[in-house]
Design an enzyme around this catalytic site. Structure first.
Site, short mmCIF file in Angstrom:
data_model
loop_
_atom_site.label_atom_id
_atom_site.label_comp_id
_atom_site.label_asym_id
_atom_site.label_seq_id
_atom_site.Cartn_x
_atom_site.Cartn_y
_atom_site.Cartn_z
N ASP A 80 39.85 35.37 39.63
CA ASP A 80 39.74 35.72 40.63
C ASP A 80 38.81 35.65 42.03
OD1 ASP A 80 38.93 38.58 41.94
OD2 ASP A 80 40.33 39.06 39.69
N SER A 88 44.74 46.56 40.73
CA SER A 88 43.60 45.08 40.63
C SER A 88 42.37 45.50 38.73
CB SER A 88 42.46 44.88 41.39
OG SER A 88 42.90 43.89 42.66
N HIS A 117 35.13 41.72 43.92
CA HIS A 117 35.99 42.16 42.98
C HIS A 117 36.25 40.79 42.15
CE1 HIS A 117 40.22 41.39 42.52
NE2 HIS A 117 40.51 43.00 42.90
#
Length: 817
Positions: free
Chosen positions: A163, A599, A237
């Site tokens: 990620d 996600s 994220h």
């Protein structure tokens, strides 16, 4: 030394400019990778692992063979090209045999023609597929106690995250002093040191942290000042996904002085291994992602969480299942690593998935039971619904409404879009102070150049009591998420309700002949939007969640394999955020964020898979996947069939009956997944058999990516032993075979089958008794009754005498020939 490296880089770039625009290429070559090398090269003994067996990266055999492969990559490049005319970025040794190289198109063509080269593919881009959920999923009462409570849930299981990195100092990733994490010898990864603070990223909870950016640097898009040449999360994220899967339990979610509950990961005691390959402005590149996955498996992770997918199907390969990314993940699964991947955010349209292969668990996104609503109370008695995570204005008091366009300091500031309320310096504080400021929600908010956070800051700096954002027109598919703010604020998302507000404001505001306001007479108050409303009509498939059918090639031909696999919470998920992250303007500088996307769904499954792995340490990735899928539910909290958000003819959002193309097997049910009764197991040979049986796949292409010949066939790809049945082209009658293995005590199962009327279904035998560990085959026959031009849906239900229920979806489209 750095001066020499600098001039070498300059020389490489100069020569590449002469030869043509350089690109990054992923090259696979002859010879087995570590994971499947069975011997035969003098001086190097076999390193292959059995299906689902962990790779022993500490073995001298593995180390020496990996070095041998890397030398072969270097010798090949040196034999073809002059030094300085190319740059090798990575050697891939463990899961696939090949390398990534930055070179010219002409040199790439030379590589294609070289005798030992099997494939040369230009690199392609990937993107991010972007607290209350443990309670919604029943973990605290139904699952964590079986693993020793939340303080043991996921103990010694390592989840690898490919990620955007991690913010290591967040409390969700703190190493708890009360019960510190001990060493974990099975993990062989390393921890980079932050180049700015000189501090390690690891602390016991975070057990590994590395970053991969060679392809991004070669592409000229990497900016170390904002992308961080370290595992530091410059986006938010990566911290968010890691916290969803494995964040510490009971971390207060505080923003602007308000607490929105306590956050927890699905497996709060699991360890986190970070492999940063995504970046804020451009996403990432497959060459970097493959290097990250290869390293993660080498290091010994148990689970891989991938909230990343291609921007579009990689057209360089004919088959969706065969490319360097999916082939690397097949190697990971062969090494016993369970892989959860976000299904994609291209919904609600069909064939929008970006996760295709049978060895990957593809996760769709659901809306859970928590929604946030707020109301605007106008002086004319109208109550307008909206959203806004804000406190209320003072009870029993109303305030004067003033519109941004009516409180400008100077008419020349119109060029700044003043109605967006992003610039307090263009508005008259004397007219705003003590009142409620009305702003317009323009397209700038959709593209991210304006933010609700900035509206709140503007209103606060001008002394406003609160603010209202009115949406005057809306594009199809625009999604409005509530945003936490420190002062009373509301977003009116319904255009007709916004017009009610504007009509009231205009009718109650007196102006002179030039249009300038003489007096503001409109009043209103804002309700309390901080408390969520819990709905029984949950879960629902989120509008953005990618849909099936799955495709087998880039002509978009339907595959005989159901995708997505499973549904998990992916809408309005509270979790950790990096204060460095500017990707989401509403959460700049915050420690938590509420985000939506597949996600967010994938790490839910990764964390729950860690709990299953903890209880059943020797289960294969396919067994874990089967347990998740066969125990999932097709019903919402009220006991009604799942619904999916979809567009109506007017492009407004509506709810329709959901199908397996929306949710796969159903919504995850963690409690049942720990004790599934039966599993549908599969290993590496089964995946190869599936590939070799799929029509239209070149056997040479399969060998290029898997280093495995097609020695056997399963007759039809629908015979692959997955916990679903999909036949995209059913003619007359077709019979498929499945094998179940009992992972509980001896039990008798009664098997029933049902299907929509266009297709007849029959399961045989109708009952079976299995002893512990025993396996049994059963068959399912599907017959075309009528051709409708649409898929028919059904299921096989296996009810056990000890209470286990095993359900698999059936999907088929009938043809006359």
């Amino acid at each position: 030394m750095r001066v020499v490296e600098f001039w070498l880089t300059v020389l490489v770039l100069f020569s590449l400019l002469i030869n043509g625009k350089a690109e990054v290429y992923i090259v696979t070559i002859e010879g087995e990778p570590v994971i499947s090398y069975t011997g035969g090269i003098p001086g190097f003994e076999a390193t292959a692992v059995e299906s689902d067996e962990k790779l022993d990266a500490t073995s001298q055999l593995v180390t020496s063979y990996a070095q041998h492969l890397e030398q072969k990559h270097d010798i090949l490049l040196d034999s073809l090209f002059d030094r300085g005319t190319y740059k090798k970025l990575y050697s891939y040794k463990h899961l696939i045999n090949g390398f990534a190289v930055h070179t010219s198109p002409e040199q790439a063509e030379t590589l294609r023609r070289a005798p030992d080269v099997k494939s040369v593919e230009r690199d392609w881009k990937v993107r991010r597929l972007t607290t209350h959920t443990p309670q919604f999923l029943g973990l605290p009462t139904g699952v964590w106690p079986t693993g020793g409570g939340f303080d043991k849930a996921g103990e010694d299981i390592i989840i690898g995250f490919v990620d955007s990195g991690i913010f290591p100092r967040h409390p969700s990733f703190g190493s708890l002093n009360s019960d510190p994490y001990g060493p974990l010898p099975k993990y062989r990864g390393k921890c980079e040191v932050d180049p700015d603070t000189k501090r390690e990223f690891c602390n016991g909870k975070i057990i590994g942290a590395q970053h991969f950016a060679e392809a991004a640097i070669a592409a000229g898009v990497f900016n170390p000042s904002i992308d961080f040449a370290s595992p530091m999360d410059g986006d938010g994220h990566g911290s968010h996904t890691a916290a969803i899967a494995a964040g510490n339990n009971g971390i207060p979610v505080r923003i602007h002085g308000h607490e929105f509950g306590k956050a927890s990961g699905m497996a709060p005691r699991a360890r986190i291994a970070v492999y940063k390959a995504l970046y804020r402005l451009f996403g990432g590149f497959i060459a970097d992602v493959v290097a990250a996955i290869d390293q993660a498996v080498h290091d010994g992770v148990d689970i891989l969480s991938l909230s990343v997918g291609p921007n579009s199907p990689p057209t360089t390969t004919k088959t969706t299942y065969l490319n360097p990314f999916d082939a690397t993940l097949l190697g990971a699964v062969k090494a016993g690593v369970f892989v959860a991947q976000a299904a994609g955010n291209g919904g609600p349209f069909p064939k929008t998935l970006v996760s295709y292969s049978p060895w990957i668990t593809s996760v769709a996104a659901a809306i859970d039971d928590r929604r946030y609503k707020n109301h605007l109370y106008l002086g004319n008695g109208k109550i307008l619904p909206g959203i806004g995570l804000s406190p209320s204005t003072h009870p029993n008091q109303t305030y004067t409404l003033v519109a941004a366009n009516d409180v400008l300091l100077d008419s020349s500031v119109m060029k700044y879009s003043p109605s967006d309320c992003q610039r307090p310096e263009v508005l008259n504080k004397n007219l705003v102070e003590g009142n409620v400021l009305i702003c317009g929600y323009s397209f700038n908010f959709v593209v991210g150049t304006a933010s609700i956070k900035k509206v709140s800051e503007t209103a606060k700096s001008l002394g406003a009591i609160g603010f209202i954002l009115a949406v005057e027109n809306v594009s199809p598919g625009t999604k409005f998420d509530p945003v936490p703010v420190s002062i009373p604020g509301i977003l009116i998302t319904d255009v007709t309700k916004s017009m009610d507000l504007i009509d009231y404001y205009n009718s109650s505001t007196s102006r002179d002949w030039t249009g300038r306001v003489k007096s503001f007479k409109g009043t209103g108050s804002i309700g309390n939007g901080l408390m969520p409303i819990l709905y029984k009509s949950a879960p629902q498939v989120a509008l953005f969640s990618a849909r099936g059918p799955n495709i087998k090639d880039f002509s978009f031909q339907d595959a005989d394999l159901l995708k997505p696999d499973i549904l998990a919470p992916g809408s309005l998920i509270w979790a950790a955020w990096s204060p460095n992250g500017t990707d989401e303007p509403n959460y700049v500088g915050e420690g938590f964020a509420m985000m939506s996307g597949t996600s967010m769904a994938a790490p839910h499954i990764a964390g729950i898979a860690a709990l299953i792995k903890q209880k059943h340490p020797h289960w294969s990735p396919a067994a874990i996947k089967s347990a998740l899928l066969t125990t999932s539910t097709k019903l919402d909290r009220a006991g009604r069939p799942l619904q999916a958000q979809q567009y109506s003819d007017t492009e407004a959002m509506k709810l329709v009956a959901a199908t397996p193309f929306d949710y796969g097997s159903g919504h995850v049910n963690p409690r049942s997944a720990l004790d599934p009764g039966l599993i549908f197991d599969a290993g590496y040979e089964d995946y190869i058999g599936f590939l070799c049986t799929t029509p239209g796949i070149d056997v040479h292409e399969i060998r290029n990516y898997t280093n495995t010949p097609c020695n056997y066939t399963m007759g039809h790809p629908s015979n692959f032993n997955t916990p679903s049945i999909t036949i995209s082209h059913l003619v007359k009658t077709q019979t498929v075979t499945r094998t179940v293995t009992n992972v509980a005590e001896e039990e008798t199962y009664v098997i029933t089958a049902r299907m929509q009327p266009a297709v007849a279904i029959e399961a045989n035998p109708s009952a079976m008794t299995l002893r512990p560990g025993a396996s049994r085959k059963f068959t399912v026959s599907l017959t075309v009754r009528s051709v409708t031009g649409a898929y028919s849906f059904g299921e096989i239900l296996m009810k056990g005498s000890r209470g286990h229920q095993v359900r698999i979806p059936v999907v088929a489209m009938g043809y006359w020939r």
